[in-house]
Motif scaffolding. Structure first.
Motif, short mmCIF file in Angstrom:
data_model
loop_
_atom_site.label_atom_id
_atom_site.label_comp_id
_atom_site.label_asym_id
_atom_site.label_seq_id
_atom_site.Cartn_x
_atom_site.Cartn_y
_atom_site.Cartn_z
N GLN A 122 0.83 -1.21 0.00
CA GLN A 122 0.00 0.00 0.00
C GLN A 122 0.86 1.26 0.00
O GLN A 122 0.63 2.20 -0.77
CB GLN A 122 -0.93 0.01 1.22
CG GLN A 122 -1.94 -1.11 1.26
CD GLN A 122 -1.45 -2.31 2.07
OE1 GLN A 122 -0.26 -2.64 2.07
NE2 GLN A 122 -2.37 -2.95 2.79
N ARG A 123 1.87 1.27 0.84
CA ARG A 123 2.67 2.50 1.00
C ARG A 123 3.64 2.70 -0.17
O ARG A 123 4.02 3.84 -0.46
CB ARG A 123 3.39 2.49 2.33
CG ARG A 123 2.42 2.62 3.51
CD ARG A 123 3.14 2.93 4.81
NE ARG A 123 2.20 2.93 5.93
CZ ARG A 123 1.43 3.96 6.27
NH1 ARG A 123 1.48 5.08 5.58
NH2 ARG A 123 0.61 3.87 7.30
N MET A 126 1.37 4.65 -2.33
CA MET A 126 1.08 5.96 -1.74
C MET A 126 2.31 6.87 -1.76
O MET A 126 2.17 8.09 -1.87
CB MET A 126 0.58 5.77 -0.30
CG MET A 126 -0.78 5.09 -0.23
SD MET A 126 -1.26 4.59 1.44
CE MET A 126 -1.67 6.17 2.18
N ASN A 127 3.49 6.29 -1.68
CA ASN A 127 4.72 7.08 -1.70
C ASN A 127 5.22 7.39 -3.11
O ASN A 127 6.23 8.07 -3.27
CB ASN A 127 5.82 6.36 -0.91
CG ASN A 127 5.52 6.29 0.57
OD1 ASN A 127 4.77 7.10 1.10
ND2 ASN A 127 6.09 5.31 1.25
N GLU A 209 -5.48 8.05 8.02
CA GLU A 209 -4.90 8.10 6.69
C GLU A 209 -5.90 7.76 5.59
O GLU A 209 -5.59 7.93 4.41
CB GLU A 209 -3.70 7.16 6.61
CG GLU A 209 -2.51 7.61 7.43
CD GLU A 209 -1.39 6.60 7.40
OE1 GLU A 209 -0.32 6.92 6.86
OE2 GLU A 209 -1.58 5.47 7.91
N LYS A 220 -0.95 13.36 -5.32
CA LYS A 220 -0.84 12.70 -4.02
C LYS A 220 -2.15 12.04 -3.63
O LYS A 220 -2.17 10.93 -3.08
CB LYS A 220 -0.42 13.71 -2.96
CG LYS A 220 -0.13 13.08 -1.61
CD LYS A 220 0.49 14.06 -0.63
CE LYS A 220 0.84 13.37 0.69
NZ LYS A 220 1.48 14.31 1.64
N ARG A 223 -2.57 8.81 -5.60
CA ARG A 223 -1.77 7.72 -5.03
C ARG A 223 -2.40 7.17 -3.76
O ARG A 223 -2.38 5.96 -3.52
CB ARG A 223 -0.36 8.24 -4.73
CG ARG A 223 0.47 8.52 -5.98
CD ARG A 223 1.74 9.26 -5.63
NE ARG A 223 2.58 9.47 -6.82
CZ ARG A 223 3.63 10.28 -6.84
NH1 ARG A 223 3.96 10.98 -5.76
NH2 ARG A 223 4.35 10.42 -7.94
N GLN A 224 -2.98 8.05 -2.95
CA GLN A 224 -3.67 7.60 -1.75
C GLN A 224 -4.86 6.71 -2.10
O GLN A 224 -5.04 5.64 -1.50
CB GLN A 224 -4.16 8.82 -0.95
CG GLN A 224 -4.95 8.48 0.30
CD GLN A 224 -5.56 9.71 0.96
OE1 GLN A 224 -5.47 10.82 0.41
NE2 GLN A 224 -6.14 9.54 2.13
N GLY A 227 -3.56 3.39 -3.40
CA GLY A 227 -2.92 2.61 -2.35
C GLY A 227 -3.90 2.00 -1.37
O GLY A 227 -3.59 1.01 -0.71
#
Length: 315
Positions: A122-123, A126-127, A209, A220, A223-224, A227
């Motif tokens: 997931q991260r 997200m990153n 989050e 961003k 991506r969230q 993710g």
């Protein structure tokens, strides 16, 4: 025949367990998380690993916590050749790790030492990582810190979600594990100590989050959303209604409207101003109490009266 204790819980783990079964390894026990009651109807839900293990008539253990459990003693007494984990969801007591006659191994969803922890896939999305992968590693008492045996990289596409990457990585993990095990069993494998200076940590996703901050740049937010798709899902307050968002597109344009205001609206499209003058198109959403729907279906109902410039998402 090599005796294996397998430990895993989500769908990611199933192809790996199935690969071991099909390759002829003796699965002495399958350990997975306890059944959970979910939803308003309080339905009892088995883990995907339990579902598969039941189909294969495998012995299943489901301790709430392995440490000090009665199951721990039973598992140690099995004296399995290999202890293999893949997204199990609990720390393993040292006594259990040491009970493996050959090795205790983990199939981890990242290119260690990057992205240790409970949410590496997931991260990574997200990153904004462009690449991730699978690591087969020795297990030690410290989280994801054991020596690396083998790795394989997998690119992350701009359209990938956590769900699609879990699917890809589970099969890569299966194949890499099956390629690696004969070397481990024979004692001919290489091992590489992790470089602690390169470690990054990816803790589990927190409820905080999950909420989208529309003042963040559209990239961003995208991506969230990706993710956290399909679970637990990112959400925002759309015209006062808590709404999960499962698909978005970042527009190649800018706007001077405030974050949360409508930039474009048609029968099939809804574009919202986001942070840093960026624009985000909502594609798939799920308002509270409703089914997943396309933005076109939403606009045909609740969104018919929306207009450009309207503030429909609060910062």
């Amino acid at each position: 025949m090599t005796k294996v204790i397998f430990m895993g819980t989500p769908q990611f783990s199933v192809p790996i367990l199935a690969g071991l079964v099909q390759a002829g390894y003796e699965i002495a026990a399958v350990v997975t998380q306890p059944d959970r009651v979910v939803g308003r109807k309080q339905k009892l839900l088995y883990s995907p690993v339990k579902e598969y293990a039941l189909q294969q008539n495998l012995t299943i253990y489901q301790p709430e916590k392995l440490t000090h459990s009665s199951e721990l003693k039973t598992l140690i007494e099995l004296k399995a050749d290999l202890l293999i984990t893949a997204a199990f969801g609990q720390f393993l007591p040292t006594k259990l790790l040491q009970s493996a006659q050959i090795a205790a191994l983990n199939v981890h969803g990242s290119l260690l030492p990057r992205n240790r922890g409970g949410a590496p896939i997931q991260r990574a999305i997200m990153n904004g990582d462009s690449i991730t992968g699978i690591t087969i590693m020795y297990m030690v008492a410290q989280m994801d810190a054991g020596d690396i045996i083998s790795q394989q990289s997998v690119p992350i596409a701009d359209t990938d979600t956590a769900g699609s990457m879990f699917d890809k990585l589970s099969y890569v993990g299966r194949d890499l594990l099956l390629q690696t095990l004969p070397q481990v069993i024979a004692g001919t494998n290489q091992r590489q100590v992790q470089d602690e200076s390169l470690v990054t940590i990816t803790p589990n996703i927190t409820p905080e989050e999950e909420q989208i901050n529309i003042s963040q740049p559209a990239l961003k937010i995208n991506r969230q959303v990706r993710g956290l798709n399909p679970d637990p899902g990112a959400y925002l307050w759309l015209n006062g209604v808590r709404t999960k968002v499962f698909q978005t597109t970042v527009a190649d344009e800018t706007t001077d409207l405030n974050p949360g205001q409508i930039v474009h609206k048609s029968k099939k499209q809804l574009a919202i101003a986001a942070g840093e003058h960026s624009v985000l198109y909502l594609e798939q959403i799920q308002p509270a109490g409703k089914s997943l729907m396309s933005i076109a279906a939403f606009l045909n109902g609740k969104g018919k009266d929306f207009y450009i410039g309207q503030q429909i998402i609060q910062k």
